[in-house]
Design a protein around this motif. Structure first.
Motif, PDB file in Angstrom:
ATOM      1  N   GLU A   1      28.904  -8.401  -0.281  1.00  0.00           N
ATOM      2  CA  GLU A   1      28.849  -8.927  -1.647  1.00  0.00           C
ATOM      3  C   GLU A   1      30.226  -9.379  -2.115  1.00  0.00           C
ATOM      4  OE1 GLU A   1      27.125  -5.946  -4.099  1.00  0.00           O
ATOM      5  OE2 GLU A   1      25.166  -6.009  -3.109  1.00  0.00           O
ATOM      6  N   CYS A   2      31.272  -8.588  -1.813  1.00  0.00           N
ATOM      7  CA  CYS A   2      32.627  -8.960  -2.222  1.00  0.00           C
ATOM      8  C   CYS A   2      33.072 -10.243  -1.543  1.00  0.00           C
ATOM      9  CB  CYS A   2      33.597  -7.828  -1.889  1.00  0.00           C
ATOM     10  SG  CYS A   2      33.595  -6.480  -3.084  1.00  0.00           S
ATOM     11  N   VAL A   3      32.758 -10.387  -0.256  1.00  0.00           N
ATOM     12  CA  VAL A   3      33.140 -11.600   0.471  1.00  0.00           C
ATOM     13  C   VAL A   3      32.415 -12.809  -0.089  1.00  0.00           C
ATOM     14  CG1 VAL A   3      33.044 -12.743   2.710  1.00  0.00           C
ATOM     15  CG2 VAL A   3      33.743 -10.359   2.584  1.00  0.00           C
ATOM     16  N   GLU A   4      31.132 -12.646  -0.403  1.00  0.00           N
ATOM     17  CA  GLU A   4      30.370 -13.763  -0.971  1.00  0.00           C
ATOM     18  C   GLU A   4      30.894 -14.153  -2.342  1.00  0.00           C
ATOM     19  OE1 GLU A   4      26.349 -12.477  -0.939  1.00  0.00           O
ATOM     20  OE2 GLU A   4      26.014 -13.003   1.172  1.00  0.00           O
ATOM     21  N   ASP A   5      31.340 -13.172  -3.127  1.00  0.00           N
ATOM     22  CA  ASP A   5      31.889 -13.473  -4.456  1.00  0.00           C
ATOM     23  C   ASP A   5      33.182 -14.263  -4.365  1.00  0.00           C
ATOM     24  OD1 ASP A   5      29.783 -12.189  -5.631  1.00  0.00           O
ATOM     25  OD2 ASP A   5      30.857 -10.287  -5.924  1.00  0.00           O
ATOM     26  N   GLU A   6      33.913 -14.092  -3.255  1.00  0.00           N
ATOM     27  CA  GLU A   6      35.193 -14.780  -3.112  1.00  0.00           C
ATOM     28  C   GLU A   6      35.060 -16.165  -2.485  1.00  0.00           C
ATOM     29  OE1 GLU A   6      37.876 -12.343  -0.976  1.00  0.00           O
ATOM     30  OE2 GLU A   6      38.094 -10.865  -2.590  1.00  0.00           O
TER      31      GLU A   6
ATOM     32  N   PHE B   1      42.865  -3.775   0.973  1.00  0.00           N
ATOM     33  CA  PHE B   1      42.804  -2.475   0.318  1.00  0.00           C
ATOM     34  C   PHE B   1      42.216  -2.605  -1.087  1.00  0.00           C
ATOM     35  CE2 PHE B   1      44.883   1.260  -1.773  1.00  0.00           C
ATOM     36  CZ  PHE B   1      44.240   2.226  -1.009  1.00  0.00           C
ATOM     37  N   GLN B   2      42.571  -3.678  -1.787  1.00  0.00           N
ATOM     38  CA  GLN B   2      42.007  -3.907  -3.108  1.00  0.00           C
ATOM     39  C   GLN B   2      40.501  -4.155  -3.016  1.00  0.00           C
ATOM     40  OE1 GLN B   2      44.236  -7.125  -4.824  1.00  0.00           O
ATOM     41  NE2 GLN B   2      46.068  -5.897  -5.150  1.00  0.00           N
ATOM     42  N   MET B   3      40.080  -4.883  -1.989  1.00  0.00           N
ATOM     43  CA  MET B   3      38.650  -5.117  -1.797  1.00  0.00           C
ATOM     44  C   MET B   3      37.924  -3.809  -1.532  1.00  0.00           C
ATOM     45  SD  MET B   3      36.688  -7.528   0.996  1.00  0.00           S
ATOM     46  CE  MET B   3      37.356  -9.037   0.291  1.00  0.00           C
TER      47      MET B   3
ATOM     48  N   GLY C   1      38.798  -0.893  -2.605  1.00  0.00           N
ATOM     49  CA  GLY C   1      38.714  -0.202  -3.894  1.00  0.00           C
ATOM     50  C   GLY C   1      37.597  -0.744  -4.758  1.00  0.00           C
ATOM     51  N   HIS C   2      37.430  -2.077  -4.773  1.00  0.00           N
ATOM     52  CA  HIS C   2      36.345  -2.682  -5.556  1.00  0.00           C
ATOM     53  C   HIS C   2      34.981  -2.258  -5.024  1.00  0.00           C
ATOM     54  CE1 HIS C   2      38.996  -4.932  -8.051  1.00  0.00           C
ATOM     55  NE2 HIS C   2      39.429  -5.746  -7.103  1.00  0.00           N
ATOM     56  N   VAL C   3      34.852  -2.223  -3.689  1.00  0.00           N
ATOM     57  CA  VAL C   3      33.571  -1.844  -3.092  1.00  0.00           C
ATOM     58  C   VAL C   3      33.226  -0.400  -3.449  1.00  0.00           C
ATOM     59  CG1 VAL C   3      32.381  -1.421  -0.910  1.00  0.00           C
ATOM     60  CG2 VAL C   3      33.727  -3.502  -1.214  1.00  0.00           C
ATOM     61  N   LEU C   4      34.208   0.500  -3.321  1.00  0.00           N
ATOM     62  CA  LEU C   4      33.960   1.909  -3.640  1.00  0.00           C
ATOM     63  C   LEU C   4      33.597   2.086  -5.109  1.00  0.00           C
ATOM     64  CD1 LEU C   4      36.846   3.625  -1.627  1.00  0.00           C
ATOM     65  CD2 LEU C   4      34.414   3.607  -1.077  1.00  0.00           C
ATOM     66  N   TYR C   5      34.255   1.304  -5.977  1.00  0.00           N
ATOM     67  CA  TYR C   5      33.960   1.427  -7.411  1.00  0.00           C
ATOM     68  C   TYR C   5      32.587   0.849  -7.737  1.00  0.00           C
ATOM     69  CZ  TYR C   5      34.349   0.932 -12.465  1.00  0.00           C
ATOM     70  OH  TYR C   5      34.126   1.005 -13.818  1.00  0.00           O
ATOM     71  N   ASN C   6      32.271  -0.306  -7.183  1.00  0.00           N
ATOM     72  CA  ASN C   6      30.989  -0.953  -7.497  1.00  0.00           C
ATOM     73  C   ASN C   6      29.800  -0.174  -6.942  1.00  0.00           C
ATOM     74  OD1 ASN C   6      32.352  -3.043  -8.785  1.00  0.00           O
ATOM     75  ND2 ASN C   6      32.435  -4.304  -6.938  1.00  0.00           N
TER      76      ASN C   6
END
Length: 272
Positions: A243-248, A143-145, A147-152
C-alpha cells in the motif's frame, strides 16, 4: 557556522559531500567500535593486545566527545533548541543525545575512579548508535516507510499479537493437562508455557517434549498452528508495504475520451 556544523553532524542534506563524508565516517567508526568491543571479550586477545584496545577506545572516545560537544554547542541554531541554556538542555535530553553521552561517560568514569568499578557493561549502549545508519540516504526513506507501515497497521498487528498470546496460553494449558502426570517437565502451566513459546515460534530447542500419545498429537497440531499464526503479522506487514509503495507511485492527469472527466492513473499504466 553553528547552523552548518549542526547540519553536518545531525542530518546532512543529499549532495553534501562534506556532511555525508563525516556522517559515513562516524558510522564506520561506530561499527568498528562494536567489532573491536566483540574482539575485546576474547581473553587471549584482551591479554596480548590490551594496549591496542585501550588506545583505540581512547581515540574513539575523543572523537565522539568532540562530536557531542560540537552538536550541543551548535544546536541553538535550530528553532526547536532556542536559548543558550534551555535549548542545549533540551537537546541533551533527546534520546540519541542520552545514548551518546552514556556511550562515552563510562570511559571517563573508569579513569577518574582509577579502576575501582568496571563500567564496561554500559558500553553496550554504543550499539544503539548504529541506529543512526537509518538516517543515511535511501535507508532513511526505507526506515520512514517501515514506521508508516507499523503505524497504519497497528490495530491489525495488535490483534495478531493478541491471537499469538491466546494460542500460546491455550497450548500451555492443554499440554499441562495431558502431560503433567506422566512428564515431570510439564509440572505446571508456567513450565509448559516455555514449551509452548518455543514450539509456536518453531524454534524447538528439544529441552522439553511430550511423551504421551495425546501430548504428541496436540504438540504436532500446535507446531503446525504456530506456522499459520506467525504468518498473520508477516502478511499484514507485506500488505502494508504494498500500500505504501502504491501511494508513492506518481500519477498523471488523464481525460476520459467518452465523458471528458479527469482520470488519475499511475504513470506506469498504459493510457488505453
Amino acid at each position: 557556522m553553528k547552523k552548518r556544523i549542526y547540519q553536518i553532524l545531525s542530518d546532512p542534506p543529499k549532495g553534501d559531500i562534506v556532511g555525508n563524508t563525516i556522517s559515513i565516517g562516524i558510522l564506520l567508526l561506530i561499527a568498528v567500535n562494536v567489532f573491536v568491543g566483540i574482539l575485546e571479550t576474547v581473553p587471549e586477545l584482551n591479554k596480548n593486545h590490551s594496549a591496542f584496545f585501550f588506545n583505540f577506545e581512547l581515540v574513539s572516545v575523543i572523537i565522539f566527545s568532540i562530536e557531542y560537544i560540537l552538536r550541543v554547542w551548535a544546536c541553538t541554531s535550530q528553532p526547536q533548541y532556542q536559548g543558550m541554556i534551555k535549548g542545549r538542555l533540551k537537546q541533551m535530553g533527546t534520546p540519541m543525545a542520552i545514548v551518546d553521552i552514556l556511550a562515552i561517560l563510562p570511559f571517563y568514569l573508569e579513569i577518574l575512579l582509577n579502576g575501582l568499578i568496571d563500567l564496561r557493561f554500559i558500553r553496550i549502549l554504543r550499539l544503539f548508535r548504529l541506529f543512526r545508519i537509518f538516517r543515511v540516504g535511501k535507508l532513511a526513506e526505507a526506515f520512514q516507510m517501515l514506521g508508516h507501515v507499523l503505524y497504519n497497521k497497528r490495530e491489525h498487528l495488535l490483534i495478531s499479537f493478541a491471537i499469538v498470546i491466546i494460542v500460546t496460553i491455550l497450548a500451555a494449558n492443554l499440554m499441562y493437562l495431558v502431560e503433567h502426570e506422566a512428564n515431570p517437565a510439564f509440572s505446571s502451566v508456567p513450565a509448559a508455557l516455555w514449551w509452548a513459546i518455543i514450539t509456536i515460534t518453531t524454534i524447538g530447542y528439544g529441552d522439553m517434549f511430550p511423551i504421551t500419545v495425546w501430548g504428541r498429537i496436540i504438540g504436532g497440531g500446535i507446531g503446525f498452528l504456530g506456522i499459520c499464526v506467525f504468518a498473520l503479522p508477516v502478511g499484514i506487514l507485506g500488505a502494508g508495504f504494498v500500500e505504501c509503495v502504491e501511494d508513492e507511485v506518481p500519477t498523471e492527469k488523464l481525460i476520459c475520451p467518452h465523458c471528458g472527466n479527469d482520470v488519475h492513473e499511475p504513470v506506469t499504466k498504459s493510457n488505453d
